[in-house]
Design a protein around this motif. Structure first.
Motif, mmCIF file in Angstrom:
data_model
loop_
_atom_site.group_PDB
_atom_site.id
_atom_site.type_symbol
_atom_site.label_atom_id
_atom_site.label_comp_id
_atom_site.label_asym_id
_atom_site.label_seq_id
_atom_site.Cartn_x
_atom_site.Cartn_y
_atom_site.Cartn_z
ATOM 1 N N HIS A 32 -19.874 -0.253 0.675
ATOM 2 C CA HIS A 32 -19.724 -0.660 2.053
ATOM 3 C C HIS A 32 -18.253 -0.449 2.592
ATOM 4 C CE1 HIS A 32 -20.148 -2.796 5.672
ATOM 5 N NE2 HIS A 32 -19.106 -3.683 5.177
ATOM 6 N N CYS A 36 -16.788 1.241 5.814
ATOM 7 C CA CYS A 36 -16.316 0.486 7.043
ATOM 8 C C CYS A 36 -15.009 0.436 7.058
ATOM 9 C CB CYS A 36 -17.033 -0.899 6.741
ATOM 10 S SG CYS A 36 -16.613 -2.207 7.874
ATOM 11 N N CYS A 39 -13.561 -3.069 6.807
ATOM 12 C CA CYS A 39 -13.601 -3.914 5.277
ATOM 13 C C CYS A 39 -12.655 -2.896 4.685
ATOM 14 C CB CYS A 39 -15.028 -3.900 4.701
ATOM 15 S SG CYS A 39 -16.014 -4.941 5.393
HETATM 16 ZN ZN LIG Z 1 -17.452 -3.981 6.739
#
Ligand SMILES: [Zn+2]
Length: 148
Positions: A32, A36, A39
């Motif tokens: 992820h 992302c 992130c």
């Molecule tokens: Zn994220």
């Protein structure tokens, strides 16, 4: 940039220090973070902060336990002495003020009892009182503000 709801998870995983080892439980979270943008930046920032924290902790100059104990003992004694002296200082100030009041009262009684004494002019007495205050006020400030 929009906040991602998984940011707390990412920060927690990085700050635990096992982000690089990537146990199986973090595989999905790492995937992820790679996809992302929020992130991804958070991982970079958190890793930099974690490394900086480790460097600062290694460079910290922690004194010996005996030194810490000795300083704490000295500080406790100084605080106790300061606490004990406070009422004594108050009593000394009260005694000084009382003594000045008693002296003024005796002077007034003496002038009324012995009419042969020269009666002072009220303006002279006022000037004398102001002069005494001007002389005593700095001394009172010095004693009141002195800590040692
Ligand atoms: Zn994220």
């Amino acid at each position: 940039m929009n906040a991602c709801p998984r940011e707390p998870e990412v920060v927690d995983a990085v700050m635990r220090g096992n982000w690089q080892q990537a146990p199986e439980a973090l595989r999905e979270l790492r995937a992820h973070a790679a996809s992302c943008a929020a992130c991804g930046e958070l991982v970079t920032l958190a890793q930099a902060l974690r490394e900086d924290h480790a460097v600062v902790c290694r460079a910290a100059d922690v004194p010996a336990a005996g030194t810490v104990w000795w300083r704490a003992t000295i500080r406790a004694r100084a605080e106790a002495a300061e606490k004990a002296v406070r009422p004594i200082t108050f009593a000394q100030g009260l005694a000084g003020a009382s003594l000045a009041g008693v002296a003024a009262a005796f002077a007034g009684i003496a002038w009324r009892t012995f009419p042969s004494l020269p009666q002072p002019d009220p303006l002279v007495m006022l000037a004398l009182g102001l002069g005494v205050c001007i002389v005593i006020a700095p001394l009172v400030l010095v004693f009141a503000l002195a800590r040692d």
